[in-house]
Scaffold this motif. Structure first.
Motif, PDB file in Angstrom:
ATOM      1  N   UNK A  27     -77.553  76.643   4.695  1.00  0.00           N
ATOM      2  CA  UNK A  27     -77.893  76.711   6.120  1.00  0.00           C
ATOM      3  C   UNK A  27     -78.104  75.332   6.744  1.00  0.00           C
ATOM      4  N   UNK A  76     -77.506  87.846   7.051  1.00  0.00           N
ATOM      5  CA  UNK A  76     -77.249  86.833   8.078  1.00  0.00           C
ATOM      6  C   UNK A  76     -75.843  86.974   8.640  1.00  0.00           C
ATOM      7  N   UNK A 111     -76.687  87.582  12.377  1.00  0.00           N
ATOM      8  CA  UNK A 111     -76.633  86.351  13.151  1.00  0.00           C
ATOM      9  C   UNK A 111     -75.772  85.325  12.442  1.00  0.00           C
ATOM     10  N   UNK A 171     -74.196  82.893  13.456  1.00  0.00           N
ATOM     11  CA  UNK A 171     -74.270  81.502  13.919  1.00  0.00           C
ATOM     12  C   UNK A 171     -75.328  80.700  13.153  1.00  0.00           C
ATOM     13  N   UNK A 172     -76.177  81.391  12.375  1.00  0.00           N
ATOM     14  CA  UNK A 172     -77.158  80.672  11.552  1.00  0.00           C
ATOM     15  C   UNK A 172     -76.464  79.732  10.571  1.00  0.00           C
ATOM     16  N   UNK A 174     -75.912  76.521  12.246  1.00  0.00           N
ATOM     17  CA  UNK A 174     -77.034  76.172  13.115  1.00  0.00           C
ATOM     18  C   UNK A 174     -77.192  74.663  13.242  1.00  0.00           C
TER      19      UNK A 174
END
Lengths: 261, 265
Positions: free
Chosen positions: B72, B253, B257, B259-260, B263
Motif C-alpha cells: 500500500x 480492498x 476501495x 484506489x487504496x 493511495x
C-alpha cells in the motif's frame, strides 16, 4: 494525549508552581534528555566489561527511580521486554564454545557463553531503563518537536506527529469494530474464519483511514496549507539543563574509563 | 521479530543504521507534502494493526503486516516503519535505540521487495499473465521454503536435539500445508488473483524478514547461529498467518476501495 502509548507526563512547559512538584527529569529540556539517552545507548552497546555494564544498569535504574516511573506499568514493560531476550539468553551458554561449567540434559554450558548472555541481558536492561526514564515520560508530540529542533528532516517529524495523532483514533475504531464482532458472536480461534475476519477488519480500517485522510487534507487546504507546517514552540535550555548535560557527559566518560582502562 | 539492544555487534549496528538512514532519506525525498497526512494516517493504522494478537495454538502472535504495508505505501513504507519502530522502542521498550536502524532495514526492505514484486500482479490488466506469474512465484517460493526447512532439519539432525527437530518439522509441515491450502483456495476461485498475490506478498515478506533477522544475528557472532536458525523456524507459522490475513485484506480492498492500492505515489 494518547492512551495507547501509555501514560505520559504533562507538557514540558510547566508553570513555576508545578515545576517544584514535578520530578526533576521531567522538567529538563527534551533535547538534552534525548541526546543524553542516545549517547548513553551508544556507549552502553560499545561496552564489554561486566563491571562497567553493571554500573550502567545501576545508572539506568537510578534514573528510573529519579523519574518516579509508575511502578507496576514499568515492571510489566520490563517483564515483556525481558521475555523477548529470554530465548537468546537461554540458548547462548549452550551454543558458544568454551570452558564447560555445567551440563544440562547432555547440553554443555560454557563459561564464555554465560558471560555473553549476561552481557546481552545487562545491556538491554540498562538501555531500556534509561530510555523509559529519559524519553518514555515525554509526551509524544514533545518528542516530535525535540526531534525537529535536533535537525531531523521536517517531513519525518510531521509523519511522526501525524502517526502519533491518529494512533489513538484508530485504536478506538479498532476497539469499536472488535466490540461489534463480539456482539455478533465472534471468538478468535486458530482457523481460517478468524484470519479472514481479522483481515477484513484491517482492510476496513485501511478503507476508513483513507477516507479520513482525504477529509484531513481538505480541512488543511481550507486553512491554507501550502506544503509547510510550522512548529511554534522554541525550546530553551537553562542552567539546570547545562548542569545535567555536564554531569551526564562526565558519567559517560567515567563508564568508558571503567570499561576500557 | 525485534532484535534487542546489546545482542548485535557494532559493525552490524552501524551498517544497519546507515542503510536505514539512506532508505529513509531517499523515500522522504520522493514523498510529496500533500501525501503526508495520508501516509501518516496509514502508518497509524499499521501501528494499531501491530497491536492485534491472533491466536495460534496455545499462544498468540502479533501482526507485523509489512507485506501489506509495502503493497500500500510503497517507498513510503521506509519512513512509516522507522516512525512506528521509534514509537515502539520509546514507549513500549520493544527493540531499542541502537538497533533501530537494523530493525527498520529488516522490516522495510522486505516490504519494499514485496511492493516491487506484487504491485504489478495486483493491478495487472492482463489477468492471464498475472495468474501465470503468480503460479511460478508460488512454485519458487514453495520450493525455497521446503529447501530451507530441510536444510535446517539436517542441521538439527547432526546436532541430535530431538526437541528442535520436532518443532522444526511440525512448523514446516504446517506451513507447507497452509501454502498448499492457499493455492487450493485460489484454484477453486474462492481467493481472487489479487488475493493470491496478497497471500504471496504477506508470507514472503515475513520469510524475508526472518531471513534478514537471522543474517544480522549470524553476522554478529558465531554464538548466535542457533538463535538465527530458531528465528527462521519460529516464523513459519507467522508466515502462514500473515499470508492468509493479507490475502483477505487485499481481497476486501480490491472490492471495496481499489484506489487504496494507488493511495501514495
Amino acid at each position: 494525549m494518547t492512551q495507547v502509548l501509555g501514560e505520559v507526563s504533562r507538557s514540558w512547559t510547566l508553570d513555576k508552581h508545578q515545576q517544584t512538584q514535578e520530578a526533576f527529569l521531567q522538567s529538563l529540556d527534551p533535547r538534552v534528555r534525548l541526546l543524553v539517552c542516545v549517547l548513553f545507548s551508544c556507549v552502553v552497546s560499545a561496552l564489554h566489561d561486566m563491571m562497567a555494564l553493571t554500573l550502567a544498569l545501576g545508572i539506568g535504574l537510578g534514573l528510573s527511580l529519579f523519574a518516579r516511573l509508575p511502578i507496576w506499568t514499568t515492571v510489566r514493560k520490563v517483564v515483556v521486554v525481558d521475555s523477548f531476550i529470554l530465548v537468546l539468553v537461554l540458548t547462548l551458554p549452550f551454543t558458544m564454545p568454551g570452558e564447560v561449567i555445567f551440563s544440562f540434559w547432555g547440553w554443555e554450558a560454557s563459561r564464555e557463553g554465560l558471560f555473553r548472555a549476561a552481557e546481552v541481558g545487562l545491556k538491554a536492561n540498562a538501555i531500556l531503563f534509561s530510555l523509559m526514564a529519559l524519553i518514555g515520560i515525554m509526551e509524544p508530540s514533545v518528542l516530535g518537536h525535540a526531534l525537529y529542533r535536533l535537525k531531523i528532516p521536517i517531513k519525518l517529524v510531521h509523519l511522526f506527529l501525524f502517526t502519533v495523532r491518529y494512533i489513538d483514533v484508530f485504536y478506538k475504531e479498532y476497539k469499536t469494530m472488535r466490540m461489534a464482532m463480539k456482539a455478533r458472536g465472534f471468538v478468535p480461534r486458530t482457523d481460517l474464519h478468524t484470519l479472514r475476519s481479522i483481515g477484513y477488519l484491517v482492510g476496513m480500517m485501511l478503507v476508513r483511514s483513507l477516507e479520513r485522510s482525504d477529509r484531513i487534507m481538505e480541512a488543511m487546504k481550507c486553512r491554507g496549507f501550502d506544503g509547510r507546517f510550522y512548529i511554534l514552540d522554541t525550546m530553551k535550555s537553562g542552567p539546570r539543563d547545562r548542569i545535567f548535560a555536564v554531569v551526564s557527559a562526565v558519567t559517560l566518560l567515567g563508564l568508558l574509563a571503567v570499561g576500557y582502562l | 521479530m525485534h532484535i534487542v539492544d546489546g545482542a548485535l555487534s557494532n559493525p552490524v549496528l552501524i551498517g544497519g543504521g546507515l542503510l536505514a538512514a539512506s532508505g529513509v532519506a531517499y523515500s522522504l525525498k520522493k514523498l510529496e507534502p500533500e501525501d503526508l497526512p495520508r501516509v501518516g494516517v496509514l502508518s497509524a493504522v499499521f501501528f494499531v494493526a501491530s497491536l492485534i494478537h491472533v491466536p495460534l495454538g496455545f499462544s498468540s502472535v502479533h501482526l507485523i503486516l509489512n507485506g501489506l504495508l509495502g503493497i500500500i505505501l510503497g517507498w513510503a513504507a521506509f519512513p512509516a516503519l522507522a516512525v512506528a519502530l521509534l514509537l515502539q522502542a520509546v514507549f513500549f521498550g520493544f527493540g531499542g535505540l541502537t538497533v533501530l536502524g537494523v530493525n527498520a532495514v529488516n522490516i522495510a526492505v522486505p516490504a519494499l521487495l514485496v511492493y516491487f514484486l506484487c504491485r504489478w500482479g495486483l493491478s495487472a490488466e492482463k489477468h492471464l499473465l498475472a495468474k501465470r506469474v503468480a503460479d511460478g512465484l508460488f512454485l519458487v517460493f514453495f520450493l525455497i521454503t521446503i529447501w530451507a526447512g530441510f536444510a535446517l532439519y539436517q542441521l538439527y539432525q547432526v546436532e541430535g536435539g530431538s526437541w528442535s527437530v520436532t518443532v522444526n518439522s511440525v512448523s514446516l509441515i504446517l506451513f507447507s500445508g497452509v501454502m498448499a491450502y492457499g493455492y487450493f483456495l485460489y484454484r477453486r476461485g474462492i481467493l481472487s488473483v489479487a488475493g493470491f498475490w496478497g497471500f504471496l506478498g504477506g508470507s514472503l515478506s515475513i520469510f524475508l524478514t526472518a531471513v534478514m533477522v537471522a543474517i544480522s544475528l549470524a553476522l554478529s557472532g558465531e554464538e548466535f547461529g542457533k538463535a538465527a536458525e530458531f528465528v527462521i523456524v519460529a516464523h513459519f507459522p507467522v508466515m502462514a498467518v500473515e499470508g492468509l490475513l493479507t490475502a483477505a485484506t487485499i481481497q476486501l480492498i480490491t472490492k471495496v476501495k481499489p484506489e487504496l492500492l494507488h493511495a501514495v505515489r
